[in-house]
Design an enzyme around this catalytic site. Structure first.
Site, mmCIF file in Angstrom:
data_model
loop_
_atom_site.group_PDB
_atom_site.id
_atom_site.type_symbol
_atom_site.label_atom_id
_atom_site.label_comp_id
_atom_site.label_asym_id
_atom_site.label_seq_id
_atom_site.Cartn_x
_atom_site.Cartn_y
_atom_site.Cartn_z
ATOM 1 N N SER A 211 -36.121 24.944 -80.431
ATOM 2 C CA SER A 211 -35.037 23.733 -80.126
ATOM 3 C C SER A 211 -35.801 22.487 -80.189
ATOM 4 O O SER A 211 -36.702 22.184 -81.278
ATOM 5 C CB SER A 211 -34.294 23.927 -78.830
ATOM 6 O OG SER A 211 -33.027 23.062 -79.015
ATOM 7 N N ASP A 336 -26.887 29.737 -84.328
ATOM 8 C CA ASP A 336 -27.414 28.686 -83.525
ATOM 9 C C ASP A 336 -26.507 27.653 -83.182
ATOM 10 O O ASP A 336 -26.446 26.914 -82.220
ATOM 11 C CB ASP A 336 -28.856 27.942 -84.388
ATOM 12 C CG ASP A 336 -29.995 28.345 -83.917
ATOM 13 O OD1 ASP A 336 -30.155 28.320 -82.597
ATOM 14 O OD2 ASP A 336 -30.889 28.235 -84.483
ATOM 15 N N HIS A 455 -27.680 29.986 -80.028
ATOM 16 C CA HIS A 455 -28.823 29.029 -79.566
ATOM 17 C C HIS A 455 -29.765 29.497 -78.276
ATOM 18 O O HIS A 455 -28.857 29.786 -77.165
ATOM 19 C CB HIS A 455 -28.464 27.591 -79.443
ATOM 20 C CG HIS A 455 -29.587 26.561 -79.724
ATOM 21 N ND1 HIS A 455 -30.457 26.530 -80.672
ATOM 22 C CD2 HIS A 455 -29.812 25.917 -78.786
ATOM 23 C CE1 HIS A 455 -31.208 25.307 -80.418
ATOM 24 N NE2 HIS A 455 -31.137 24.783 -79.151
#
Length: 555
Positions: A211, A336, A455
């Site tokens: 991320s 995601d 995610h």
């Protein structure tokens, strides 16, 4: 039987007496002592928690070298994370004294030397996170123990400043910004200078992150300041080209923060901010969680790196020549965008409520608003081309998640891979899609049954949680965790995820400017999971069609 018992007792005794350990380690700041644990027959590990890699940072300043210490520093406890807002953004946690790192060193029958090193950079939207990760019953998410043990590598996790104190910028020399990126760079440089004392090879360092940490890894490969400090890099669900990774107008947000903490917005703004209480500054930089299809959450992530003329001398897309010698893996999770779009369009998770087609248009309109009506029409026809005349509610919900995944993560990652491959000299390039379904999906669960990998779903597998807490997982989860640890640590050793001592379920081909090959990673994968040209039609739309439409000023 008696003799056997004596032999076993002697073996255990010898094993305990000859426990392999680095003991006290000499670093540039002074001596450190961690703890040594036994993992199995002739397997031990030294763990160091809380080694300072820089001094307590000055407010809005680059980190400085640690002055050092006398005697032996006991490094057996994680140090506080850097000051940040709590989850509900009502208070702060952590400390300004937070530039520490943790090291896991595995040993076999003798003390390790020359091991490859993997340096982890955590995510958290540049707003939150810590070097140890979330903690459940003393089981820290970013414990490097499983990767180090299974892959025979040293794992390092580091702390860096986040939120206002890490990334606030006035867009000029008053507060240039990027302090968190400088912290990461300083930690990597410390590892390069000191890791030999811990049994590591300074010429075999891989940085990896997820991320905002994946984007940070990408920034570290693009800055001219890291030449020669490491060889390889892995970006999971985040690269420097992501729409949230660069703040193009930092001054505006700096003025908002200044007004909240009663500072002027003229030339004395920077001086006033530097003297303001750090907790007040941190709270003033908290992000608005309220979102809708017209104002998507991703647009609120404004405390991010800036083009400062120093760490980032230019737009990221113009800096890929700096990564020409870096071996690079980058990839995304197949859903995601779910975490973000489920907040923007809450009906996507509902088994009962339909998602209106209007919400698809509103989300696309927000993502393409610079191009006005033409942008929205082109985007809508691209994403609904496979719908047919009467799309079912599942198709509409999935499309919302695909739009978010493409825009926020997948397309920028493909663009970064393409630029890395095009600029590479000796550096190799690899692409992946992680698709292990989320464990919360299915009937009677919070997520729909079509749910893929959300995610951050990859983190538990990379860090070997299915092995650490086996009762919480199925055997298939251990398979996928084993695959990821094998690919990641093989890559750290050799620059090739297929070679390095651990066997893998499929040979992962390089990503090239012509072939665009990638592997799909999940528990069912085999050699047929090599794919080509990830979502080409949508990548083409966001990278070629949309940018070439005229900007619509009239709307």
């Amino acid at each position: 039987m008696g003799k056997l018992g004596i032999l076993v007792a002697v073996a255990v005794f010898l094993e305990t007496v000859s426990a392999t350990s680095l003991g006290t380690v000499y670093t540039e700041g002074g001596m450190v002592q961690g703890e040594n644990i036994r993992l199995g027959f002739r397997r031990h590990m030294d763990i160091f928690k809380g080694i300072p890699f820089a001094d307590i940072p000055g407010r809005f300043e680059k980190p400085k070298r640690h002055p050092g210490w006398d005697g032996v520093l006991k490094t057996t406890e994680y140090r506080p994370r850097c000051m940040q807002v709590n989850l509900i953004m009502t208070d702060t946690r952590g400390s300004e004294d937070c530039l520490y790192l943790n090291i896991w060193v595995p040993h076999g029958r003798s003390v390790s030397t020359g091991l490859p090193v993997m340096v982890w950079i955590y995510g958290g939207g540049f707003l939150a996170g810590g070097s140890m990760g979330a903690n459940f019953l003393d089981n820290y998410l970013y414990s490097g123990q499983e990767i180090a043990d299974r892959g025979d590598v040293i794992v390092v996790t580091l702390g860096y400043r986040v939120g206002t104190l890490g990334f606030l910028s006035t867009g000029d020399s008053g507060l240039p910004g990027n302090y968190g990126l400088w912290d990461q760079h300083t930690a990597i440089a410390w590892v390069h200078r000191n890791i030999r004392s811990f049994g590591g090879d300074p010429d075999k360092i891989t940085i990896f992150g997820e991320s905002a940490g994946g984007a940070s890894v990408s920034f570290q490969t693009l800055t001219p300041h890291n030449k020669g400090l490491y060889k390889r890099a892995i970006s999971q669900s985040g690269v420097a080209l992501c729409p949230w990774a660069i703040n193009k107008n930092p001054r505006r947000f700096a003025e908002e923060v200044a007004l909240k903490v009663n500072c002027p917005t003229d030339q004395s703004m920077a001086a006033c901010l530097k003297m303001t209480d750090p907790a007040l500054l941190t709270l003033a930089g908290s992000l608005s969680i309220s979102s809708s299809p017209d104002h998507p959450l991703v647009n609120n992530l404004v405390l991010s790196p800036v083009i400062d003329g120093d760490f980032l001398p230019d737009e990221p897309s113009n800096l890929f020549h700096n990564a020409a010698d870096i071996d690079y893996i980058a990839g995304v999770n197949d859903m995601d965008g779910h975490l973000f779009t489920a907040l923007d369009v809450p009906s996507v998770n509902s088994h009962l409520v339909d998602t209106p087609i209007e919400d698809v248009k509103r989300l696309l309109g927000a993502y393409t608003k610079e191009k006005g009506k033409a942008g929205l029409e082109n985007a809508y026809s691209t994403y609904t081309s496979t719908w047919g005349s009467n799309p079912n509610k599942e198709t509409i919900k999935k499309t919302v998640v695909e739009i978010g995944t493409d825009y926020i993560f997948l397309v920028p990652t493909q663009a970064a891979l393409y630029l890395h491959a095009a600029n590479a000299t000796t550096g190799r390039t690899y692409s992946y899609l992680f698709s292990q379904p989320n464990r919360m999906g299915g009937i009677g669960r919070p997520y729909p049954s079509w749910m893929g990998a959300d995610h951050a779903d990859d983190l538990q597998y990379v860090f070997g949680k299915p092995f650490t807490t086996p009762l919480a997982y199925w055997p298939g989860h251990r398979d996928v965790s084993g695959y990821m640890i094998a690919y990641w640590t093989n890559f750290a050793k050799t620059g090739d995820p297929n070679k390095g001592g651990l066997s893998v379920p499929a040979s992962w081909p390089k990503f090239t400017s012509t072939g665009h090959q990638f592997i799909e990673i999940n528990s069912k994968m085999d050699k047929n999971y090599v794919r080509q040209k990830m979502r080409t039609r949508y990548v083409h739309f966001w990278t070629s069609v949309l940018p070439n439409l005229p900007v619509n000023i009239s709307e």
